[in-house]
Design a protein around this motif. Structure first.
Motif, PDB file in Angstrom:
ATOM      1  N   ARG A   1       9.470 -40.455  -1.802  1.00 50.39           N
ATOM      2  CA  ARG A   1      10.503 -40.625  -1.001  1.00 50.39           C
ATOM      3  C   ARG A   1      11.894 -40.386  -1.570  1.00 50.39           C
ATOM      4  O   ARG A   1      12.929 -39.810  -1.391  1.00 50.39           O
ATOM      5  CB  ARG A   1      10.425 -41.988  -0.372  1.00 50.39           C
TER       6      ARG A   1
ATOM      7  N   PHE B   1       8.734 -43.137   4.594  1.00 49.55           N
ATOM      8  CA  PHE B   1       9.594 -44.094   4.867  1.00 49.55           C
ATOM      9  C   PHE B   1       8.922 -45.768   4.761  1.00 49.55           C
ATOM     10  O   PHE B   1       9.577 -46.550   4.122  1.00 49.55           O
ATOM     11  CB  PHE B   1      10.305 -44.122   6.114  1.00 49.55           C
TER      12      PHE B   1
ATOM     13  N   LEU C   1      10.987 -39.003   5.353  1.00 48.51           N
ATOM     14  CA  LEU C   1      10.640 -39.713   6.672  1.00 48.51           C
ATOM     15  C   LEU C   1       9.068 -40.213   6.670  1.00 48.51           C
ATOM     16  O   LEU C   1       8.770 -41.185   7.062  1.00 48.51           O
ATOM     17  CB  LEU C   1      10.878 -39.004   7.917  1.00 48.51           C
TER      18      LEU C   1
END
Length: 145
Positions: free
Chosen positions: A120, A112, A109
Motif C-alpha cells: 500500500r 486498504f 485501494l
C-alpha cells in the motif's frame, strides 16, 4: 468565435478550480507532515482531506483536457475510433503515467483494509509521484502558453 471564447472560459474556470483545490491539498499534506513529525495521532483526518482536495482538483481538469483533445481529434479525423487513438497517442508519456496512476490507486485501494502495508505504501508513493509529475507538466505547459 463564441465556441472558442466559451471553451477558453471553461478552461480558465477549471484551471482556477485546480489551483485552489491544489493549494488546499498541499496545505493538508503540510499539516499531515507536521502532525506526523510531532507524533500526533490525529494525522489521518488532514491526510484524508488532502486526498479529497487532490481528487476535487484533478478530476474536472483531467475531464476537460481529455474532452478538448478528443473533440479536436474527432473534428480532424471524423470518427470516434480515430479520435480515441489520436487522443491516447497525443502525449504517450502522459497517457502511460495516467495508466500507471490508475493501477497504483487500484492496488492501494485493494490493500486498504487488512492488506500488506508495504504494498500500500509503495502504491501510494507511486500515485503521488505520478500525479506530481503530471501536475508539473501541466503547470509548465500552462506557463509556456
Amino acid at each position: 468565435m463564441a465556441a472558442v471564447t466559451s471553451d477558453s472560459r471553461t478552461l480558465w474556470v477549471v484551471d482556477r478550480w485546480f489551483r485552489g483545490w491544489g493549494v488546499a491539498a498541499l496545505a493538508s499534506l503540510a499539516v499531515t507532515g507536521g502532525m506526523l513529525a510531532l507524533r500526533l495521532e490525529a494525522w489521518r483526518a488532514p491526510f484524508v482531506i488532502a486526498h479529497l482536495a487532490a481528487l476535487l482538483a484533478l478530476v474536472p481538469l483531467g475531464a476537460v483536457l481529455v474532452g478538448r483533445t478528443f473533440a479536436r481529434y474527432r473534428r480532424e479525423r471524423g470518427s470516434v475510433l480515430a479520435a480515441l487513438r489520436g487522443t491516447l497517442s497525443h502525449d504517450r508519456l502522459a497517457t502511460m503515467l495516467v495508466a500507471v496512476a490508475f493501477v497504483a490507486a487500484a492496488v492501494s485501494l485493494s490493500q486498504f483494509q487488512d492488506g500488506v502495508r508495504v504494498v500500500r505504501s509503495i502504491a501510494n508513493f507511486t500515485t503521488v509521484g505520478v500525479i506530481a509529475v503530471l501536475v508539473g507538466r501541466y503547470l509548465r505547459h500552462k506557463q509556456s502558453s
